[in-house]
Design a protein around this motif. Structure first.
Motif, PDB file in Angstrom:
ATOM      1  N   PHE A 121       0.809  -0.908   0.365  1.00 37.64           N
ATOM      2  CA  PHE A 121       0.201   0.139  -0.361  1.00 37.64           C
ATOM      3  C   PHE A 121       1.576   1.586  -0.119  1.00 37.64           C
ATOM      4  N   LYS A 122       2.041   1.157   0.608  1.00 34.74           N
ATOM      5  CA  LYS A 122       2.949   2.669   1.328  1.00 34.74           C
ATOM      6  C   LYS A 122       3.537   3.305   0.140  1.00 34.74           C
ATOM      7  N   TYR A 123       3.553   2.344  -1.366  1.00 34.88           N
ATOM      8  CA  TYR A 123       4.366   2.248  -2.310  1.00 34.88           C
ATOM      9  C   TYR A 123       3.165   2.173  -4.393  1.00 34.88           C
ATOM     10  N   GLY A 124       2.061   2.267  -3.345  1.00 37.88           N
ATOM     11  CA  GLY A 124       1.667   2.481  -4.459  1.00 37.88           C
ATOM     12  C   GLY A 124       1.304   0.688  -5.663  1.00 37.88           C
ATOM     13  N   VAL A 125       1.341  -0.729  -5.010  1.00 38.72           N
ATOM     14  CA  VAL A 125       1.579  -1.549  -5.652  1.00 38.72           C
ATOM     15  C   VAL A 125      -0.369  -1.849  -6.563  1.00 38.72           C
ATOM     16  N   ASP A 126      -0.015  -1.681  -7.599  1.00 31.21           N
ATOM     17  CA  ASP A 126      -1.079  -1.515  -8.495  1.00 31.21           C
ATOM     18  C   ASP A 126      -2.309  -2.650  -8.064  1.00 31.21           C
ATOM     19  N   LEU A 127      -1.732  -3.571  -8.783  1.00 31.09           N
ATOM     20  CA  LEU A 127      -2.256  -4.804  -8.323  1.00 31.09           C
ATOM     21  C   LEU A 127      -1.675  -5.987  -7.766  1.00 31.09           C
ATOM     22  N   ILE A 128      -2.122  -6.805  -7.184  1.00 23.93           N
ATOM     23  CA  ILE A 128      -1.645  -8.222  -6.539  1.00 23.93           C
ATOM     24  C   ILE A 128      -2.716  -9.676  -7.434  1.00 23.93           C
ATOM     25  N   ILE A 129      -1.709  -9.956  -7.467  1.00 29.95           N
ATOM     26  CA  ILE A 129      -2.353 -12.299  -8.290  1.00 29.95           C
ATOM     27  C   ILE A 129      -1.577 -12.923  -7.203  1.00 29.95           C
ATOM     28  N   GLU A 130      -2.475 -13.632  -6.893  1.00 32.73           N
ATOM     29  CA  GLU A 130      -2.112 -14.685  -6.300  1.00 32.73           C
ATOM     30  C   GLU A 130      -3.133 -16.081  -6.393  1.00 32.73           C
ATOM     31  N   GLY A 131      -2.982 -17.394  -5.967  1.00 34.94           N
ATOM     32  CA  GLY A 131      -2.717 -18.180  -6.444  1.00 34.94           C
ATOM     33  C   GLY A 131      -3.194 -19.176  -4.881  1.00 34.94           C
ATOM     34  N   HIS A 132      -2.927 -20.611  -4.542  1.00 31.48           N
ATOM     35  CA  HIS A 132      -3.573 -20.798  -3.552  1.00 31.48           C
ATOM     36  C   HIS A 132      -5.152 -21.852  -3.763  1.00 31.48           C
ATOM     37  N   GLU A 133      -5.841 -20.935  -3.432  1.00 27.41           N
ATOM     38  CA  GLU A 133      -7.673 -21.467  -3.109  1.00 27.41           C
ATOM     39  C   GLU A 133      -7.790 -21.904  -4.377  1.00 27.41           C
ATOM     40  N   HIS A 134      -8.373 -22.649  -4.822  1.00 26.58           N
ATOM     41  CA  HIS A 134      -8.589 -23.524  -6.245  1.00 26.58           C
ATOM     42  C   HIS A 134      -9.630 -23.204  -6.309  1.00 26.58           C
ATOM     43  N   SER A 135      -9.662 -21.457  -6.933  1.00 29.71           N
ATOM     44  CA  SER A 135     -11.152 -21.273  -7.606  1.00 29.71           C
ATOM     45  C   SER A 135     -10.166 -19.437  -7.916  1.00 29.71           C
ATOM     46  N   TYR A 136     -11.686 -18.794  -8.284  1.00 29.63           N
ATOM     47  CA  TYR A 136     -11.547 -17.362  -8.659  1.00 29.63           C
ATOM     48  C   TYR A 136     -11.873 -16.243  -7.882  1.00 29.63           C
ATOM     49  N   GLU A 137     -11.326 -15.374  -8.048  1.00 29.12           N
ATOM     50  CA  GLU A 137     -12.139 -14.147  -6.557  1.00 29.12           C
ATOM     51  C   GLU A 137     -11.442 -13.131  -7.399  1.00 29.12           C
ATOM     52  N   ARG A 138     -11.883 -11.642  -7.773  1.00 30.35           N
ATOM     53  CA  ARG A 138     -11.818 -10.813  -7.179  1.00 30.35           C
ATOM     54  C   ARG A 138     -12.119 -10.150  -6.739  1.00 30.35           C
ATOM     55  N   LEU A 139     -11.489  -9.181  -6.253  1.00 32.35           N
ATOM     56  CA  LEU A 139     -11.410  -8.338  -4.722  1.00 32.35           C
ATOM     57  C   LEU A 139     -11.989  -6.811  -5.624  1.00 32.35           C
ATOM     58  N   TRP A 140     -12.441  -5.667  -4.640  1.00 37.26           N
ATOM     59  CA  TRP A 140     -12.286  -4.402  -4.876  1.00 37.26           C
ATOM     60  C   TRP A 140     -11.116  -4.264  -4.447  1.00 37.26           C
ATOM     61  N   PRO A 141     -10.455  -3.261  -4.448  1.00 38.55           N
ATOM     62  CA  PRO A 141      -9.485  -2.341  -4.459  1.00 38.55           C
ATOM     63  C   PRO A 141      -9.950  -2.149  -2.143  1.00 38.55           C
ATOM     64  N   VAL A 142      -8.801  -2.783  -1.977  1.00 41.81           N
ATOM     65  CA  VAL A 142      -8.905  -2.899  -0.115  1.00 41.81           C
ATOM     66  C   VAL A 142      -7.374  -2.866   0.157  1.00 41.81           C
ATOM     67  N   PHE A 143      -7.617  -2.020   1.741  1.00 37.50           N
ATOM     68  CA  PHE A 143      -6.505  -1.909   2.612  1.00 37.50           C
ATOM     69  C   PHE A 143      -6.394  -1.867   3.767  1.00 37.50           C
ATOM     70  N   ASN A 144      -5.852  -3.057   4.570  1.00 33.57           N
ATOM     71  CA  ASN A 144      -6.326  -2.718   6.169  1.00 33.57           C
ATOM     72  C   ASN A 144      -7.758  -3.248   6.287  1.00 33.57           C
ATOM     73  N   GLU A 145      -8.393  -4.005   5.381  1.00 28.00           N
ATOM     74  CA  GLU A 145      -9.875  -4.644   5.248  1.00 28.00           C
ATOM     75  C   GLU A 145     -11.005  -3.164   5.231  1.00 28.00           C
ATOM     76  N   THR A 146      -9.865  -2.723   4.530  1.00 31.05           N
ATOM     77  CA  THR A 146     -10.848  -0.807   4.158  1.00 31.05           C
ATOM     78  C   THR A 146     -11.296  -0.987   2.862  1.00 31.05           C
ATOM     79  N   VAL A 147     -12.063  -1.251   2.568  1.00 31.72           N
ATOM     80  CA  VAL A 147     -13.002  -1.341   0.467  1.00 31.72           C
ATOM     81  C   VAL A 147     -13.281   0.397   0.718  1.00 31.72           C
TER      82      VAL A 147
END
Length: 425
Positions: A306-332
């Motif tokens: 968050f501090k350095y303005g990362v635009d997009l974070i791509i992850e795996g591990h969960e064998h599913s698909y999920e897209r999040l709203w912009p979020v930091f510290n559980e705040t949307v």
């Protein structure tokens, strides 16, 4: 195909004893450097012949070879790496690899252009097994050989598992993947299934532009500029298997992000995309790290990104698909993607695992978090992602379902006109 694989394990894909196989590419420190890797049954010489038109193999470069045995008693043990340097931007190269006078089939790859004049496209997937990934693999091969994509990113968990069968399962997986990975840089990060033997299979089978790119290195993180995008790969497994490495990784990430945010650097390469195996957040109900408020990965990295303005974070591990709203510290801060005020997360771990007989059970039931925009999970539902950067302000992510014949299940456009550190929420 199974019979062909058995034959290739004994004689190599072309039927010649100990011929090169499992050929795959990756970028070096820049896109003008391409690393070529392959294996043979035993240690032998390492040479790549290449040129700038079909059938041209007039330039030869020698490389290194080593014997890989840790957690690999039954697999092929001759590992080879050749580094091709000073490649011209926007050029198509033909190449073949050779060990002890036996050469591979002929392959090709294309370097990205010096200036982005058309959309820059990438293929994204996570959690792909030798068996479970059979539905996704033909699509990945088609994407890799189309000439449309710059690179493909595998967000952890390979083969299920690379070390199974004493390394034979990893050999068979990498041989199947060769029809994609020999034609396009195959960029990776480790997942939890790579932990055994201190990540020995990951460290030996792949060469990424890490701080110390050697099979003995424990530094499984790196960054690279590709066109208008600064990609950062981080090792989520350090938080669980090698906590002693976390301070070094965090120090690298912060130094890298400070450099990427220098005004001239961010103007030239405005987008920052980070990728690592385990998510910060998820709606799954399997008790994984991302399901708890005490997430180790989130606690270790979220404030930094968050501090350095990362635009997009791509992850795996969960064998599913999920897209999040912009979020930091559980705040949307918003429920759209117009000039996001926090990083956007995408979880795409559904390329096809081998768990639960290929069903890949990581269920999503009940209420979802405020941060969850779209989620998708069904047993046996497989797919991958397409990431397209149109320019300095517009990027599109599309999730593709295998059974729909490459029709996108979900597509978003992120518009960011103010790249840089986020303001406090």
């Amino acid at each position: 195909r199974a019979l062909a694989l058995l034959n290739s394990c004994a004689h190599g894909r072309d039927g010649v004893a100990d011929s090169p196989e499992q050929v795959h590419l990756s970028f070096g420190a820049t896109t003008s450097v391409v690393v070529v890797m392959w294996v043979t049954t035993n240690q032998s010489s390492s040479t790549v012949h290449f040129g700038t038109y079909p059938g041209d193999f007039s330039t030869s470069v020698n490389g290194e070879t080593w014997r890989f045995t840790e957690g690999n008693p039954s697999g092929k043990q001759g590992y080879h790496r050749v580094v091709l340097k000073d490649l011209k931007p926007g050029h198509k190269y033909s190449y073949r690899v050779e060990s002890n006078g036996v050469h591979s089939a002929d392959f090709f790859f294309q370097t990205p252009p010096a200036e982005q004049s058309s959309p820059s496209k990438f293929v994204i997937f996570g959690d792909m097994g030798k068996h479970g990934g059979s539905a996704t693999l033909p699509h990945i091969i088609k994407e890799a050989t189309s000439g449309d994509n710059v690179a493909m990113f595998h967000i952890g968990d390979f083969a299920y598992d690379l070390h199974d069968g004493g390394g034979v399962n990893g050999d068979e997986f990498m041989e199947l993947l060769q029809d994609a990975s020999a034609y396009i840089p195959y960029m990776t990060c480790p997942g939890n299934h790579e932990i055994p033997y201190n990540f020995s299979h990951y460290r030996n089978r792949f060469t990424m532009p890490t701080p110390t790119a050697t099979p003995s290195s424990n530094e499984l993180w790196y960054s690279i500029d590709i066109g208008q995008v600064h990609f950062i790969s981080y090792d989520t497994e350090a938080f669980f298997a090698r906590e002693d490495l976390v301070p070094s990784m965090v120090a690298f990430l912060e130094a890298d992000l400070i450099k990427a945010n220098a005004q001239a650097a961010r103007d030239a390469v405005p987008w920052i995309v980070a990728y690592g195996h385990r998510p910060f957040y998820c709606s799954n109900i399997d008790g994984d790290d991302c399901t708890t408020k005490a997430s180790k990965v989130r606690a270790g990295l979220e404030a930094l990104f968050f501090k350095y303005g990362v635009d997009l974070i791509i992850e795996g591990h969960e064998h599913s698909y999920e897209r999040l709203w912009p979020v930091f510290n559980e705040t949307v801060p918003q429920k759209d993607y117009l000039n996001p005020r926090a990083p956007v997360h995408v979880i795409t771990g559904m390329a096809g695992c081998n768990e639960d007989f290929g069903v890949c059970v990581n269920p999503m039931f009940g209420a979802k978090g405020e941060w969850s925009a779209v989620r998708s999970w069904l047993p046996g539902l497989y797919g991958y992602g397409r990431l397209t950067f149109f320019n300095a302000t517009h990027v599109q992510y599309s999730q593709v379902l295998d059974h729909l014949g490459q029709v996108s299940e979900d597509t978003i456009m992120i518009v960011q006109s103010h790249h840089g550190p986020y303001k406090p929420l």
